[in-house]
Design a protein around this motif. Sequence first.
Motif, PDB file in Angstrom:
ATOM      1  N   ARG A 391       0.850  -1.186   0.000  1.00 55.22           N
ATOM      2  CA  ARG A 391       0.000   0.000   0.000  1.00 55.22           C
ATOM      3  C   ARG A 391       0.887   1.239   0.000  1.00 55.22           C
ATOM      4  O   ARG A 391       1.784   1.385   0.827  1.00 55.22           O
ATOM      5  CB  ARG A 391      -0.913   0.023   1.228  1.00 55.22           C
ATOM      6  CG  ARG A 391      -1.921  -1.125   1.300  1.00 55.22           C
ATOM      7  CD  ARG A 391      -2.960  -1.011   0.198  1.00 55.22           C
ATOM      8  NE  ARG A 391      -4.018  -2.020   0.311  1.00 55.22           N
ATOM      9  CZ  ARG A 391      -4.002  -3.200  -0.321  1.00 55.22           C
ATOM     10  NH1 ARG A 391      -2.954  -3.518  -1.089  1.00 55.22           N
ATOM     11  NH2 ARG A 391      -5.008  -4.039  -0.193  1.00 55.22           N
ATOM     12  N   GLY A 392       0.618   2.129  -0.943  1.00 53.99           N
ATOM     13  CA  GLY A 392       1.328   3.391  -1.007  1.00 53.99           C
ATOM     14  C   GLY A 392       0.425   4.528  -0.591  1.00 53.99           C
ATOM     15  O   GLY A 392      -0.622   4.330   0.035  1.00 53.99           O
ATOM     16  N   GLU A 393       0.808   5.759  -0.953  1.00 49.73           N
ATOM     17  CA  GLU A 393      -0.015   6.899  -0.581  1.00 49.73           C
ATOM     18  C   GLU A 393       0.285   8.107  -1.453  1.00 49.73           C
ATOM     19  O   GLU A 393       1.338   8.201  -2.099  1.00 49.73           O
ATOM     20  CB  GLU A 393       0.192   7.264   0.891  1.00 49.73           C
ATOM     21  CG  GLU A 393       1.617   7.641   1.258  1.00 49.73           C
ATOM     22  CD  GLU A 393       1.754   7.941   2.751  1.00 49.73           C
ATOM     23  OE1 GLU A 393       0.827   8.518   3.335  1.00 49.73           O
ATOM     24  OE2 GLU A 393       2.817   7.598   3.312  1.00 49.73           O
ATOM     25  N   ILE A 394      -0.676   9.015  -1.470  1.00 46.25           N
ATOM     26  CA  ILE A 394      -0.548  10.335  -2.074  1.00 46.25           C
ATOM     27  C   ILE A 394      -0.439  11.344  -0.934  1.00 46.25           C
ATOM     28  O   ILE A 394      -1.269  11.352  -0.027  1.00 46.25           O
ATOM     29  CB  ILE A 394      -1.777  10.676  -2.944  1.00 46.25           C
ATOM     30  CG1 ILE A 394      -1.939   9.665  -4.081  1.00 46.25           C
ATOM     31  CG2 ILE A 394      -1.676  12.105  -3.479  1.00 46.25           C
ATOM     32  CD1 ILE A 394      -0.897   9.749  -5.149  1.00 46.25           C
ATOM     33  N   ARG A 395       0.578  12.199  -0.981  1.00 43.86           N
ATOM     34  CA  ARG A 395       0.760  13.234   0.045  1.00 43.86           C
ATOM     35  C   ARG A 395       0.967  14.572  -0.648  1.00 43.86           C
ATOM     36  O   ARG A 395       1.555  14.635  -1.729  1.00 43.86           O
ATOM     37  CB  ARG A 395       1.976  12.930   0.924  1.00 43.86           C
ATOM     38  CG  ARG A 395       1.942  11.564   1.582  1.00 43.86           C
ATOM     39  CD  ARG A 395       0.874  11.465   2.646  1.00 43.86           C
ATOM     40  NE  ARG A 395       1.334  11.966   3.935  1.00 43.86           N
ATOM     41  CZ  ARG A 395       0.557  12.070   5.004  1.00 43.86           C
ATOM     42  NH1 ARG A 395      -0.727  11.778   4.910  1.00 43.86           N
ATOM     43  NH2 ARG A 395       1.054  12.517   6.148  1.00 43.86           N
ATOM     44  N   LEU A 396       0.502  15.618  -0.036  1.00 44.21           N
ATOM     45  CA  LEU A 396       0.726  16.941  -0.598  1.00 44.21           C
ATOM     46  C   LEU A 396       2.207  17.290  -0.552  1.00 44.21           C
ATOM     47  O   LEU A 396       2.894  17.003   0.434  1.00 44.21           O
ATOM     48  CB  LEU A 396      -0.060  17.996   0.180  1.00 44.21           C
ATOM     49  CG  LEU A 396      -1.587  17.983   0.060  1.00 44.21           C
ATOM     50  CD1 LEU A 396      -2.185  19.088   0.918  1.00 44.21           C
ATOM     51  CD2 LEU A 396      -2.036  18.125  -1.392  1.00 44.21           C
ATOM     52  N   ALA A 397       2.668  17.934  -1.610  1.00 45.26           N
ATOM     53  CA  ALA A 397       4.001  18.530  -1.597  1.00 45.26           C
ATOM     54  C   ALA A 397       3.911  20.017  -1.319  1.00 45.26           C
ATOM     55  O   ALA A 397       4.894  20.642  -0.921  1.00 45.26           O
ATOM     56  CB  ALA A 397       4.695  18.294  -2.938  1.00 45.26           C
ATOM     57  N   SER A 398       2.707  20.585  -1.512  1.00 47.87           N
ATOM     58  CA  SER A 398       2.506  22.012  -1.366  1.00 47.87           C
ATOM     59  C   SER A 398       1.015  22.284  -1.265  1.00 47.87           C
ATOM     60  O   SER A 398       0.184  21.468  -1.681  1.00 47.87           O
ATOM     61  CB  SER A 398       3.092  22.750  -2.576  1.00 47.87           C
ATOM     62  OG  SER A 398       2.682  24.094  -2.625  1.00 47.87           O
ATOM     63  N   SER A 399       0.664  23.437  -0.729  1.00 51.95           N
ATOM     64  CA  SER A 399      -0.732  23.876  -0.723  1.00 51.95           C
ATOM     65  C   SER A 399      -1.115  24.547  -2.036  1.00 51.95           C
ATOM     66  O   SER A 399      -2.268  24.931  -2.229  1.00 51.95           O
ATOM     67  CB  SER A 399      -0.982  24.846   0.435  1.00 51.95           C
ATOM     68  OG  SER A 399      -0.142  25.993   0.307  1.00 51.95           O
ATOM     69  N   ASP A 400      -0.180  24.659  -2.959  1.00 55.43           N
ATOM     70  CA  ASP A 400      -0.426  25.232  -4.281  1.00 55.43           C
ATOM     71  C   ASP A 400      -1.032  24.162  -5.178  1.00 55.43           C
ATOM     72  O   ASP A 400      -0.394  23.137  -5.440  1.00 55.43           O
ATOM     73  CB  ASP A 400       0.887  25.740  -4.867  1.00 55.43           C
ATOM     74  CG  ASP A 400       0.715  26.452  -6.202  1.00 55.43           C
ATOM     75  OD1 ASP A 400      -0.369  26.327  -6.820  1.00 55.43           O
ATOM     76  OD2 ASP A 400       1.667  27.111  -6.648  1.00 55.43           O
ATOM     77  N   PRO A 401      -2.262  24.362  -5.683  1.00 56.65           N
ATOM     78  CA  PRO A 401      -2.895  23.344  -6.528  1.00 56.65           C
ATOM     79  C   PRO A 401      -2.111  23.015  -7.790  1.00 56.65           C
ATOM     80  O   PRO A 401      -2.294  21.946  -8.378  1.00 56.65           O
ATOM     81  CB  PRO A 401      -4.249  23.968  -6.881  1.00 56.65           C
ATOM     82  CG  PRO A 401      -4.481  25.025  -5.861  1.00 56.65           C
ATOM     83  CD  PRO A 401      -3.123  25.529  -5.475  1.00 56.65           C
TER      84      PRO A 401
END
Length: 537
Positions: A391-401
């Motif tokens: 199982r992997g994941e998606i994480r934000l790198a920035s609050s910039d869309p």
Amino acid sequence: MSEISADYVIVGAGSAGCVLANRLSADPRNTVILLEAGGRDWNPWIHIPVGYFKTMHNPAVDWCYRTEPDPGLNGRALDWPRGKVLGGSSSLNGLLYVRGQPQDYDRWAQMGNPGWGWDDVLPLFKRSERQERGADEYHGDQGTLWVSNMRLQRPICDAWVAAAQEAGYPFNPDYNGATQEGVGYFQLTTRNGRRCSAAVAFLNPARKRPNLTIITHAQASRIMLEGRRAVGVAYRDRAGLDQVVKAGREVILSSGAIGSPQLLMLSGIGEAAHLQDHGIEVRQNLRAVGRNMQDHLQARLVFKCHDATLNDEVRSLSNQARIALKYALFRSGPMAMAASLATGFMRTGDHVETPDIQFHVQPWSADSPGEGVHRFSAFTMSVCQLRPESRGEIRLASSDPRKYPKIIPNYLSTETDCRTIVEGIRIARRIARCAPLTSKISEEFRPDRTLDLDDYEGTLDWARRYSTTIYHPTGTCKMGQGPDTVVDARLRVHGIDGLRVADCSIMPEIVSGNTNAPAIMIGEKASDMILADHAAG
């Protein structure tokens, strides 16, 4: 900033989003807005089956995502193509129509998702489908998604099917029928030698409806919330201006396993600590957003051949001209070819009740579809594990869309996954040594003969060095109940009214096969539930 409104706002015109736009706008009393970050599907290569050679890695139609370096792949980072155009990834994919196994969907239901068992979803697959073989217990012929047989045959693929039978695997004329197990040939989402994407199948018939508005070059930046209710979507248009669409009834995210969790997190819906790290106000603490990510990892074995393969056919300009003429006149030949011709669904042993590996067999070879074929005669035997535990994941790198999220696949991180990929590679090499295939192979190129069949560690290391994605990211907005889920069985985001997710991100477990057909089914299922819930008040 301008503002328009509709009853339903759909974010993402991919496989599920196109279905939703069609079904929800079929009732003229409903108004629907469909937002798509990419443009129209005007690129002619989209509509030519072999066009994935030209569209993958093309930033005009592909998001061109890239994973983080993955320890399970010896630190390699992978390209993850995803469609950024009307039709989404169905406009770029390999055109392979595979539903998965009945047990996949029954398992979803057993995990606390009533209404998602095989008997529930089979009618939805049939409703979409216009199967050229005709209707039967498992297939429909009244839908708008054309499903066709192969228009191209190549001796090397026929030899593979025969060799697999010699190795003990039965022939199966319809893996979408009574049983999946066996070897045979792919069914394709094509009509008369042209791609039948979700945009062609579902958007084109609905495009002229006055109650459907399609806005392209509209990249969503956040879901607008009033208290605990989604009331619209903010997006940036092609001129770089911020715009807003308001939703009178619901916002539906169909942005895929990368885009949907990213947009939830940008909107304050996700793991509180992670959002706060990026300065995002927490509107709903849902720690499962972006987690549970699954993908099919493929090991691509390449075998050099005595006889010419497609590698040779496309090498000269004169041959390319003949191929183009044949396609222009007859919609046949190599340009009508899907990503793979032959397939097999097999069990790696008696410890599994249903197939746990799948083969994709191609009469060509390349390091990547977007990079062109090898300069020698060869074919590819790709094998993937159908039900990975990793199982992997998606994480934000920035609050910039505009900044891409971090994609952390976590491939080959469990013993079962390692054992299965190794056994799949062994099975592939055993088939290559069966008649009539063995007489056609001049050299085991990747891996070569120096890698012993019984060398587990060596084979696993080879898999870590050479395996790549087969483009099936799923699971990042898991459906179910409990703290490890994001949406309920009706695809409603936990704790937020008027917001659903409908795409492959909702899969609690990845299906045992390619994901385009299931994505379309999810769009069908979601539209039924949305309309039923509205009718019930």
